[in-house]
Write a protein that holds these residues in place. Structure first.
Motif, mmCIF file in Angstrom:
data_model
loop_
_atom_site.group_PDB
_atom_site.id
_atom_site.type_symbol
_atom_site.label_atom_id
_atom_site.label_comp_id
_atom_site.label_asym_id
_atom_site.label_seq_id
_atom_site.Cartn_x
_atom_site.Cartn_y
_atom_site.Cartn_z
ATOM 1 N N UNK A 44 -42.534 7.023 7.122
ATOM 2 C CA UNK A 44 -42.603 6.983 8.607
ATOM 3 C C UNK A 44 -41.168 6.251 9.249
ATOM 4 N N UNK A 45 -40.802 5.099 8.305
ATOM 5 C CA UNK A 45 -39.724 4.383 8.973
ATOM 6 C C UNK A 45 -38.563 5.173 9.235
ATOM 7 N N UNK A 46 -38.221 6.041 8.057
ATOM 8 C CA UNK A 46 -36.895 6.858 8.107
ATOM 9 C C UNK A 46 -37.127 7.834 9.114
ATOM 10 N N UNK B 295 -30.767 -0.662 15.772
ATOM 11 C CA UNK B 295 -30.034 -1.774 15.150
ATOM 12 C C UNK B 295 -29.515 -1.598 13.745
ATOM 13 N N UNK B 296 -28.596 -2.450 13.719
ATOM 14 C CA UNK B 296 -27.569 -2.572 12.410
ATOM 15 C C UNK B 296 -28.307 -2.393 11.233
ATOM 16 N N UNK B 297 -29.551 -3.106 11.140
ATOM 17 C CA UNK B 297 -30.227 -3.110 10.036
ATOM 18 C C UNK B 297 -31.094 -1.784 9.674
ATOM 19 N N UNK B 298 -31.329 -1.013 10.820
ATOM 20 C CA UNK B 298 -31.894 0.342 10.682
ATOM 21 C C UNK B 298 -31.030 1.151 10.196
ATOM 22 N N UNK B 299 -29.689 1.217 10.657
ATOM 23 C CA UNK B 299 -28.642 2.196 10.088
ATOM 24 C C UNK B 299 -28.433 1.756 8.733
ATOM 25 N N UNK B 300 -28.257 0.425 8.335
ATOM 26 C CA UNK B 300 -28.034 0.169 7.245
ATOM 27 C C UNK B 300 -29.042 0.937 6.061
ATOM 28 N N UNK B 301 -30.500 0.636 6.512
ATOM 29 C CA UNK B 301 -31.562 1.163 5.588
ATOM 30 C C UNK B 301 -31.446 2.776 5.760
ATOM 31 N N UNK C 253 -28.853 4.892 6.228
ATOM 32 C CA UNK C 253 -27.683 5.266 5.359
ATOM 33 C C UNK C 253 -28.087 5.118 3.895
ATOM 34 N N UNK C 254 -28.517 4.118 3.464
ATOM 35 C CA UNK C 254 -28.630 3.749 2.129
ATOM 36 C C UNK C 254 -29.514 4.690 1.678
ATOM 37 N N UNK C 255 -30.764 4.871 2.371
ATOM 38 C CA UNK C 255 -31.888 5.811 2.183
ATOM 39 C C UNK C 255 -31.362 7.044 1.935
ATOM 40 N N UNK C 256 -30.668 7.746 2.928
ATOM 41 C CA UNK C 256 -30.116 9.097 2.797
ATOM 42 C C UNK C 256 -29.313 9.169 1.750
ATOM 43 N N UNK C 257 -28.310 8.357 1.430
ATOM 44 C CA UNK C 257 -27.601 8.414 0.182
ATOM 45 C C UNK C 257 -28.224 8.407 -1.121
ATOM 46 N N UNK C 258 -29.237 7.473 -1.359
ATOM 47 C CA UNK C 258 -29.940 7.604 -2.712
ATOM 48 C C UNK C 258 -30.848 8.957 -2.992
ATOM 49 N N UNK D 146 -39.933 -7.537 8.019
ATOM 50 C CA UNK D 146 -39.417 -8.883 8.769
ATOM 51 C C UNK D 146 -38.327 -8.257 9.564
ATOM 52 N N UNK D 147 -37.550 -7.397 9.449
ATOM 53 C CA UNK D 147 -36.581 -6.962 10.300
ATOM 54 C C UNK D 147 -36.860 -6.058 11.391
ATOM 55 N N UNK D 148 -38.202 -5.835 11.555
ATOM 56 C CA UNK D 148 -38.604 -5.063 12.703
ATOM 57 C C UNK D 148 -38.261 -3.673 12.518
ATOM 58 N N UNK D 149 -38.174 -2.990 11.456
ATOM 59 C CA UNK D 149 -37.841 -1.637 11.357
ATOM 60 C C UNK D 149 -39.072 -0.902 10.303
ATOM 61 N N UNK D 150 -40.182 -1.341 9.988
ATOM 62 C CA UNK D 150 -41.188 -0.630 9.348
ATOM 63 C C UNK D 150 -41.799 0.063 10.504
ATOM 64 N N UNK D 151 -41.705 1.300 11.083
ATOM 65 C CA UNK D 151 -42.435 1.932 12.033
ATOM 66 C C UNK D 151 -43.577 2.652 11.473
#
Ligand code: SF4
Length: 355
Positions: free
Chosen positions: A230-232, A246-252, A254-259, A308-313
């Motif tokens: 759901x978060x992604x 937010x930046x942390x969401x973009x990082x999460x 990007x790294x997720x889609x790449x993996x 903690x970073x507020x991006x678990x939706x």
């Protein structure tokens, strides 16, 4: 520096100086029967790096053994350069660096400091067992280490310097060596060299392809948006809707889609509907996170960090399982669940309600 030491640290300039003095030319190394053993050892070196992630220690007792070992480094770099695959270069450089780290741990502190200085670090001896490095060098070479013990805030700073035990300095140098080896590869190679190493190149290429196929099969398989946690999904939906992520969401994301196997171009396309999308900047950030420019492939944060970073939706039933700690785990489990026909309907419902 004697030949046995050079064989253990073949990246040092003294090593190439030694070969020059003895007039061992590239042409001889590539073609002469005298260097058959060195060419085999070079191939073994690359295969060790690919298969084991470390170069097996060959006990060089005689000068002749040491010379073979020293030359095997040059040969290995040629073979890697004939096959300039990003995965191969990174894995090879890392294996060489890990090997050197282990060797340095057994050296005396002055030797380790000398290597650090050669690699461009501002390092000096502190006392009998410790060295200190300038904090900027510390930061540069430890920035990819995730554990608390390496964080700058957990170090004691004394006049801008940080004290390190020998093993910690050796660990820091692992990064410096890897970076240096990576930056030097691929070397220029001509058709004659490629032809001379044809068998080794094919063997190495097969192993690289085998590893890639295995990794893809064992890990995430074909990219499937139906399996996204759901978060992604939410982060992607926010991107599509032009909301600011937010930046942390973009990082999460990007790294997720790449993996899970998306190409950098495909990730750029996902980001393209963002309101502040600038292709050049997006590419720069994506190339860094995926390791294309940085050499380090970042993994997405685990669920606890996402929370903690507020991006678990919108965590769903699967997110609430006790064993679910990582968005990648969600994706993997969803893949397995999809194989059971009776669960397909439930999943489709879950997905449409989430969109
Ligand atoms: S619990 Fe984990 S997988 Fe589920 S939405 Fe939150 S961060 Fe994503």
């Amino acid at each position: 520096m004697n030949l046995l030491t050079l064989a253990r640290y073949p990246f040092l300039p003294e090593a190439s100086g030694y070969l020059r003095e003895r007039q061992i030319t590239l042409d001889a190394l590539v073609n002469s029967a005298v260097f058959d053993q060195a060419r085999h050892a070079g191939r073994r070196r690359v295969m060790d790096a690919l298969v084991d992630g470390v170069i097996a220690d060959q006990t060089a007792v005689t000068e002749a053994d040491a010379l073979v070992e020293l030359l095997s480094y040059a040969v290995a770099r040629i073979i890697v350069s004939c096959n300039p695959d990003e995965h191969l270069i990174q894995r090879y450089a890392l294996a060489e660096a890990v090997t050197v780290q282990t060797r340095l741990e057994a050296e005396n502190i002055d030797f380790v400091i000398d290597i650090a200085v050669f690699l461009g670090l501002d390092a000096v001896r502190d006392n009998a067992t410790e060295a200190s490095v300038h904090f900027a060098d510390y930061l540069k070479h430890s920035s990819q280490m995730r554990s608390e013990e390496w964080k700058l805030v957990n170090q004691e700073l004394d006049s801008g310097r940080i004290s390190l035990t020998k093993p910690r300095l050796a660990r820091l140098l692992q990064h410096a060596i890897r970076e240096r080896i990576e930056s030097e590869l691929p070397l220029p190679v001509n058709d004659g060299i490629i032809e001379a190493f044809r068998n080794s190149i094919d063997l190495v290429r097969e192993e690289v392809e085998r590893r890639k196929a295995k990794f893809e099969k064992e890990s995430y398989g074909k990219v499937s948006f139906l399996r996204l946690p759901p978060c992604m999904k939410k982060l992607m939906a926010m991107m599509k809707a032009g909301e600011n992520v937010p930046h942390v969401g973009r990082f999460a994301l990007t790294s997720f889609l790449h993996t899970i196997g998306m190409s950098n171009d495909e990730i750029v396309a996902v980001f393209s509907s963002s309101p502040d999308f600038k292709e050049q900047l997006a590419r720069y950030q994506i190339d860094h996170i995926t390791g294309k420019s940085s050499g380090v492939e970042y993994l997405p944060p685990e669920c606890a960090t996402m929370k903690t970073q507020g991006v678990c939706f919108d965590p769903d039933f699967l997110c609430k399982k006790k064993w679910l700690h990582h968005p990648l785990n969600y994706y993997r489990v969803k893949g397995k669940k999809r194989e059971k026909p009776e669960e397909k309907k439930t999943e489709a419902e879950t997905i449409s309600s989430a969109e």
